[in-house]
Design an enzyme around this catalytic site. Structure first.
Site, PDB file in Angstrom:
ATOM      1  N   ALA A  46      -6.727   1.234   2.818  1.00 36.18           N
ATOM      2  CA  ALA A  46      -6.716   0.647   4.160  1.00 36.18           C
ATOM      3  C   ALA A  46      -7.963  -0.195   4.458  1.00 36.18           C
ATOM      4  CB  ALA A  46      -6.521   1.751   5.195  1.00 36.18           C
ATOM      5  N   ARG A  87       1.912  -5.825   4.379  1.00 38.23           N
ATOM      6  CA  ARG A  87       2.063  -4.366   4.379  1.00 38.23           C
ATOM      7  C   ARG A  87       2.004  -3.892   5.825  1.00 38.23           C
ATOM      8  NH1 ARG A  87      -0.761  -0.886   0.095  1.00 38.23           N
ATOM      9  NH2 ARG A  87       1.213   0.231   0.428  1.00 38.23           N
ATOM     10  N   ASP A 235      -4.274   5.602   6.463  1.00 38.13           N
ATOM     11  CA  ASP A 235      -3.917   4.194   6.629  1.00 38.13           C
ATOM     12  C   ASP A 235      -3.772   3.816   8.100  1.00 38.13           C
ATOM     13  OD1 ASP A 235      -2.848   5.038   3.792  1.00 38.13           O
ATOM     14  OD2 ASP A 235      -3.200   2.878   3.779  1.00 38.13           O
TER      15      ASP A 235
END
Lengths: 348, 348
Positions: A46, A87, A235
């Site tokens: 992340a 993403r 994340d």
């Protein structure tokens, strides 16, 4: 070591898909190449993909032919959209793109200067990330004791950040640097094997004892009493629901197992991973290509026409988490209230 | 379909390492070849390797040059030792070898006849195994309802037995044959991927809906409410401790997850898998070659010199199990007492 950096109008990043057998670098000269690197997991983690997003926008700024501020901002916004579409789950990706866009939007300077400001902002964010992780590691290390065996999943080390420390592994690394004798058990982390490939690579590099187990074996090692703490990254942390932690698929299974055996389960994440706005029900779990499961090294494993389901993340509810380590201190339950206190006590 | 059978002085078995891409057979003409097949997982699954042990002894008998009964028994005992040394955990392996040895020991016939008796006993055991599994499936199917989505780990289908039904998958198969609409989610089951390769192959072959997930993803699918029952097989059930179930590594993690979400967790195993003698602390968990984890398709995944730990099994305590399905009926908690009642009510 650095994971990603700016160099003479290029973004250089370690190709994590080639690790641990080859340490190779990708030179990006266009933001779309950075977007591709994020999408295909050449860079992942992340905080790292947050920095990559910022660096991608720096590339867009570097190559801009815009002569008006308005056009420049539109160009940056378009680039940010493409980069963040890669993403959907990691909060840092959106946080970083927004921070750079905000910087550009707030700038009163002419295009040429604003462009430089964007490039500098991206570089500053990388430096900040490293500093944040070291601070987080120092806070988190107070949770670890001499002789601990720590379980971890996926890779939350320096490869998952701009470099040097990492999040969860940063905590372990600082404890190790403090002279505590720490052993680790890394889950291999199917399907992409970040644990077996990247976490093992990092811990070995740092001289920290690491052993690899399959993801399913976690129950056995807890049953045998061979793991006494868990720490992993995140994340996205959904604040509104009480701090549900979205992290690599498998994390929730680990959290349940830890809870069953009364083993502390910690999360280490910078504040840029916290999502103060979204509702839990709106959180998007990225579904990746089933081929990550059905094929290994290009060889079909699963029978033809059998479907695999490949969520990249899962959701761990706050009641299974003992503490969340941030760069502003350790948050204990109730997480939502204590997260908010962090902001009233110490200005960010 | 059959997994293993006797044919003209040879033992034929499906090479499970080649599945699902190739359905090939191994012809064994010596019991040591059968032992090798067990050790290298060319045949695996507790009931199947039990039958393989019996068939291996049949091969030893078939080729014996002993002229005295005493010598013949010594030869068989030596072969049994070699065959049972291949894998220490599965109860069926020892049960089957002991049954054949007992048959030979009890025989009052001359060598040539005793030899035939051993060969017939092995064949009878294969037939019995198929019958037992069908019966077990019929009992177990009462636990499954129309519309269920069943999670399972490893392979407990016909490939794990002499053929036709299997244990846990036999239960699903019978429910399916009864017209119940059953979907399944199979854990891929690292490191050897029996779920992705074998369970997927079997269920697809039987026309039962199957989707593959990684082992770690089990928490996510329970969190999402997408699995409503679990059923798996067993390699050994330790009766003395209250029926701890030793099964493929990952099973215990599944059992903890199921328990956390109040999802029924069932085990299907023939009585030959129950170990009425051993103490729990004496149970041997087979540690297999770490290369099963560190290499995939011959390619090194983990950095050189990083160790992987590869237990092939784990232990699920009875309090996490809702029912154990056997060929004599379903056993509910308290398992130890109810297992014993099975023997007093119905003679075996």
């Amino acid at each position: 070591m650095r994971t990603i950096w700016w160099e003479d109008g290029k973004v250089i990043l370690i190709n994590q898909k080639k690790l641990p057998s080859q340490l190779t670098y990708i030179e990006c000269t266009h933001y779309k190449r950075v977007a591709k690197a994020i999408k295909t997991l050449e860079i992942r983690g992340a905080p790292a993909i947050g920095i990559a997003a910022a660096m991608g926008l720096a590339l867009a700024a570097y190559h801009t032919e815009s002569t008006t501020k308005d056009h420049f901002l539109k160009e940056l916004t378009r680039a940010a959209k493409i980069i963040t579409s890669t993403r959907p789950t990691a909060q840092n990706l959106f946080w970083a793109a927004n921070r750079v866009l905000h910087k550009a939007n707030m700038s009163t300077a002419p295009v040429e200067t604003a462009k430089q400001e964007v490039i500098h902002e991206a570089q500053r964010m990388a430096e900040e990330d490293i500093h944040i992780n070291k601070t987080m590691g120092t806070y988190g290390a107070t949770l670890l004791d001499d002789g601990d065996t720590i379980g971890t999943i996926c890779n939350a080390g320096w490869l998952a950040t701009a470099g040097e420390y990492g999040t969860a592994l940063g905590v372990i690394k600082v404890a190790h640097e403090q002279g505590k004798n720490i052993s680790t058990i890394a889950l291999e982390t199917r399907p992409v094997l970040q644990g077996a490939r990247l976490t093992a690579f990092e811990l070995q590099h740092d001289g920290i004892d690491v052993k690899i187990i399959t993801d399913g074996a976690i129950g056995y090692y807890c049953y045998e009493g061979l793991i006494n703490k868990f720490i992993c990254g995140a994340d996205r942390i959904i604040v509104s629901s009480g701090c549900h932690v979205i992290n690599k698929v498998g994390t929730h299974t680990v959290s349940i197992t830890a809870n069953h055996y009364n083993i502390p389960f910690y999360v280490a994440a910078p504040l840029s991973t916290f999502d103060p706005e979204s509702r839990l029900e709106d959180a998007i779990i990225e579904m990746r290509n089933p081929r990550e499961i059905t094929e290994i090294n290009g060889k079909q494993i699963v029978p033809e026409n059998v479907l695999a389901l490949n969520p990249a993340f899962d959701i761990t509810p706050p009641h299974l988490i003992d503490a969340i380590v941030t760069e502003k201190g350790i948050i204990y339950p109730p997480f939502k209230q204590n997260y908010k206190k962090l902001f009233t006590k110490k200005s960010l």
